[in-house]
Design an enzyme around this catalytic site. Structure first.
Site, PDB file in Angstrom:
ATOM      1  N   SER A 309      -6.710  16.883 -16.631  1.00 50.07           N
ATOM      2  CA  SER A 309      -5.879  15.779 -16.166  1.00 50.07           C
ATOM      3  C   SER A 309      -6.319  15.375 -14.769  1.00 50.07           C
ATOM      4  CB  SER A 309      -4.409  16.191 -16.129  1.00 50.07           C
ATOM      5  OG  SER A 309      -4.153  17.056 -15.032  1.00 50.07           O
ATOM      6  N   ASP A 310      -6.049  14.124 -14.396  1.00 50.34           N
ATOM      7  CA  ASP A 310      -6.098  13.804 -12.981  1.00 50.34           C
ATOM      8  C   ASP A 310      -4.934  14.554 -12.326  1.00 50.34           C
ATOM      9  OD1 ASP A 310      -6.760  12.715 -10.526  1.00 50.34           O
ATOM     10  OD2 ASP A 310      -6.978  10.688 -11.289  1.00 50.34           O
ATOM     11  N   CYS A 311      -4.967  14.661 -11.018  1.00 46.93           N
ATOM     12  CA  CYS A 311      -4.060  15.614 -10.364  1.00 46.93           C
ATOM     13  C   CYS A 311      -2.606  15.154 -10.417  1.00 46.93           C
ATOM     14  CB  CYS A 311      -4.532  15.860  -8.943  1.00 46.93           C
ATOM     15  SG  CYS A 311      -6.161  16.653  -8.933  1.00 46.93           S
ATOM     16  N   ASP A 312      -1.841  15.858 -11.212  1.00 49.58           N
ATOM     17  CA  ASP A 312      -0.420  15.664 -11.492  1.00 49.58           C
ATOM     18  C   ASP A 312      -0.161  14.636 -12.587  1.00 49.58           C
ATOM     19  OD1 ASP A 312       1.830  17.089 -10.775  1.00 49.58           O
ATOM     20  OD2 ASP A 312       2.645  15.505  -9.511  1.00 49.58           O
ATOM     21  N   SER A 313      -1.202  14.169 -13.284  1.00 52.97           N
ATOM     22  CA  SER A 313      -0.963  13.135 -14.290  1.00 52.97           C
ATOM     23  C   SER A 313      -0.294  13.670 -15.546  1.00 52.97           C
ATOM     24  CB  SER A 313      -2.263  12.406 -14.646  1.00 52.97           C
ATOM     25  OG  SER A 313      -3.240  13.287 -15.136  1.00 52.97           O
TER      26      SER A 313
END
Length: 792
Positions: A309-313
């Site tokens: 994932s992108d960070c926190d997505s």
């Protein structure tokens, strides 16, 4: 956010998920573009390697190099308790001490040099090479250069890793295309062309980082990002974390995904990052059509490659997308859809709860962690000092090659010149004015670490033979004219004037889009006053995105205009050498420079490429207006004669069915194979030695309307041609490059008349015809979700 230095503190930071789930006070991520990452996500941890000689795993197949990487990884993960397994799903993993498995960090950056490495304050491992930003590198039109840059970054990354200062996975490259000129992260990309430029950059960068195409021993793991449809940060309050992009199948196939196809199928990238945004109502990280049907089943993403994932997505699947009912459901939806590893702590905080609620199984979690550790097996993480690349040290960071490649003058683009450049030897004194003249880290753009040195334009000119009169003049966005008088005074006592300005990361950056594409502040006003002094005036337009320079283009007293991007650690020296003629410019714009009104004609969130309503069309393929400077524009210090190579005979007509029936050794699909070589003879007819660059465009009215104005099918760069010397340039043209994309997203080769034309000037034009019946080269799959939403 300050980093946590102890893995014990990291573990203590994990709050009970029930308490976190009960908290119903959430940030408004529909407008806020910067995720609030937990301390664990950005923690500094002690990086080391497992001991396969004497450690707890030494007698297991985990340490058996004759066993396949996947089987070794599966054997390792089978030993994990559920708690240990869940801990391994985030970018920051505490490891498994009882098995001798150290903590690990997936999140490392390598956009144009090492970032998020553990640099020392001085001495060894206190810096790494800081190359120009990717958009400037791509403007060189030199595939070899891209690969060299990535290979050096990879070598330096392994050296840092061997010293416990860097991981083995990098969240690079950014291969989204620079669709709209206001995007703050366009500087990180290879430009606005998806099929040819972004795809070529993806291939060369990924293979440079990984050590080849699917090598037995990986050098580093590259991550192709951001998949897919991601190219807005916070335009007009539309946050990247909550954007739902409406994209047709046609545009998805033609523009937003072909670079990911090349990354997966051809470059064999080992990791892909899903993006923050949703597409057509489904968040990318919970989109099984994207992650399974398209990426794995259609594009051929390697089976043991992992999706991060992108960070926190993964959290964003719940807030703000509201695709899932709560955070534990969002975590379950994401991993079941195909997001293997979470950059963040959503998986680590909420998987226990999701398992208890039967939203997912241990097997769902194992699949992703096995993929991650299968890559670590291929990287030699478990194989001791005898593994490939384990011998790289600080001495491999400090190399002449890295210095030479970092001085990357090749991408610099000469937009305008009346003969003032290169500077005449009669010029003895120079006025240096503007906010980009005495810069340091501005040279690096974004995603950078410490560089060994930073050479500003002011530094470089002061070390030259020229007498320098420097005045700051004005800031990037300042409305003050207080510095004008000193700037004009410096200019009046100089033989020539150079103004360096434009934009920087105070206006374009991650989480920051522009609302206009005009020159900010009072810069144009100062340039205008300088232009009235009757002195030679050169303007350096700096920054990743373009600004409307039409006033400079039309002002005859502005003698020369250069686009310099973000030129990296040696940027000032590179600009000096171009201006003085030590090197000759040969870069070409990889974006369109639009007039200022373009930015306000239609919403930047309109993802449709083709003209409609107030949207005049996006990118050089579809834009119906008149650009200030075209995609592909770039001038030289010399003149070139370009002609068809007489010895090369090209057929005027090709039958589609015959082309597709050919054997195609070395190619997965026949349409990847070149069916002709566009070969031209290039002669330097001027007085200056220079490289030569070219873009080859196709156009047709075959197939259904509307028709693109043209599209790029190839490019090349010839090294230095001296005066009166000639060289052949050959650009292969593949079958697929002549195809168009229909409304269903299928790539179709249509019969009809076509043209191949070299550069915007159409210096050589080759007409040809395709006969036979239309043929579908690749079929776009049915867009449907394979995984039902988790119910809790």
């Amino acid at each position: 956010m300050s980093a946590i230095k102890s893995i014990a503190t990291v573990l203590a930071a994990i709050l009970p998920s029930v308490l976190a789930q009960a908290n119903t006070s959430y940030a408004d991520y529909n407008t806020e573009a910067n995720p609030d990452l937990t301390p664990q996500s950005v923690a500094t941890i002690d990086l080391s390697f497992p001991d396969c000689d004497n450690g707890p795993l030494s007698k297991t197949i985990v340490c058996d190099t004759l066993t396949s990487p996947y089987d070794r990884a599966a054997a390792l993960i089978s030993l994990f308790t559920l708690e240990e397994l869940v801990n391994a799903t985030g970018n920051t993993s505490p490891g498994v001490p009882r098995l001798g498995l150290p903590p690990y960090q997936v999140w490392n950056e390598a956009l144009h040099g090492l970032d998020r490495a553990y640099f020392t304050d001085e001495g060894q491992f206190s810096w790494s090479t800081s190359f120009p930003m990717p958009i400037l590198t791509m403007s060189a039109l030199n595939r070899t250069l891209i690969n060299q840059v990535a290979s050096i970054i990879s070598t330096q990354g392994r050296a840092f890793s061997n010293a416990g200062r860097y991981g083995l996975d990098v969240y690079s490259p950014n291969i989204n295309s620079f669709r709209h000129p206001v995007w703050g992260r366009g500087q990180e990309t290879p430009g606005e062309d998806a099929y040819c430029l972004s795809s070529a950059y993806a291939y060369e960068y990924i293979t440079g980082i990984q050590g080849g195409v699917d090598p037995k021993s990986l050098k580093l793991v590259a991550t192709a990002k951001h998949y897919a449809g991601y190219d807005i940060e916070n335009w007009d309050g539309h946050s990247r974390l909550g954007n739902d992009m409406n994209i047709t199948q046609q545009d998805l196939s033609e523009y937003y995904t072909p670079q990911f196809l090349v990354a997966a199928r051809d470059a064999k990238v080992r990791s892909v990052m899903c993006s923050y945004n949703a597409v057509n109502g489904v968040p990318s990280c919970a989109n099984s059509f994207f992650l399974q049907t398209l990426l794995r089943d259609t594009f051929g993403f390697v089976e043991d490659g992992y999706i991060s994932s992108d960070c926190d997505s993964a959290y964003n699947v719940f807030n703000p997308h509201e695709y899932a009912a709560n955070v534990s459901s969002a975590a379950a939806d994401s991993i079941r859809a195909g997001t293997d590893i979470d950059c963040g702590t959503t998986y680590q905080y909420y998987f226990d709860e999701a398992v208890d609620q039967n939203l997912l199984s241990r097997a769902d979690i194992e699949r992703g962690v096995i993929r991650l550790y299968s890559n670590l097996m291929r990287l030699g993480y478990f194989d001791g000092n005898s593994s490939a690349y384990r011998n790289l040290t600080w001495n491999d960071v400090v190399t002449t090659n890295s210095w030479n490649i970092s001085y990357e003058v090749e991408g610099t683009v000469l937009l305008k010149n009346d003969g003032t450049l290169p500077l005449s030897e009669s010029i003895r004194s120079i006025a240096l004015v503007g906010p980009w003249m005495n810069v340091s880290t501005q040279l690096q753009g974004n995603y950078f670490g410490p560089a060994p040195y930073l050479i500003s334009p002011l530094d470089a000119f002061r070390d030259s033979h020229l007498d320098v009169n420097y005045a700051f003049g004005t800031n990037i966005s300042s409305n003050s004219t207080d510095g004008f008088s000193k700037a004009l005074s410096a200019a009046k006592k100089s033989d020539a004037i150079i103004f360096a300005g434009g934009i920087d990361n105070s206006l374009e950056a991650e989480t920051l889009d522009r609302m206009n594409i005009t020159w900010p502040g009072k810069q144009l006003e100062l340039i205008d006053q300088l232009s009235q002094l009757g002195k030679p005036l050169i303007v350096l337009q700096m920054g990743g995105g373009q600004v409307d320079s039409s006033l400079l283009k039309s002002n005859k007293n502005v003698n020369s205009l250069i686009w310099g991007g973000y030129p990296g650690q040696s940027g000032g020296q590179a600009l000096l050498d171009i201006i003085t003629g030590k090197r000759a410019p040969a870069g070409r714009l990889v974006v369109t420079q639009y007039p200022a009104e373009y930015a306000t004609q239609f919403p930047a969130t309109d993802m449709s490429l083709r003209p409609h309503g107030n949207n005049p069309g996006q990118t050089y393929m579809w834009y119906t207006g008149t650009p200030v400077y075209e995609f592909g524009h770039g001038l030289f210090y010399t003149t070139f004669r370009v002609s068809h190579a007489r010895a090369v005979k090209i057929k005027p007509t090709y039958n589609i069915q015959d082309l597709l029936a050919q054997p195609h050794p070395g190619y997965i699909h026949v349409e990847q194979m070149p069916f002709l070589n566009f070969t031209v003879d290039i002669t330097n007819t001027g007085k200056a030695s220079s490289d030569y660059t070219a873009m080859l465009f196709a156009n047709t009215t075959a197939g259904p309307a509307p028709y693109p104005k043209k599209w790029l099918v190839g490019f090349d760069r010839l090294p230095t041609l001296g005066p009166s010397t000639s060289k052949l340039m050959t650009i292969p043209v593949t079958i697929n490059s002549m195809a168009r994309t229909d409304e269903l997203g299928n790539r179709v080769l249509y019969p009809g008349k076509y043209e191949l034309a070299l550069n915007n000037e159409r210096s050589v034009v080759l007409p040809l015809s395709l006969t036979g019946k239309p043929a579908v080269l690749s079929k776009w799959p049915l867009e449907e979700q394979l995984i039902p939403l988790a119910k809790s």
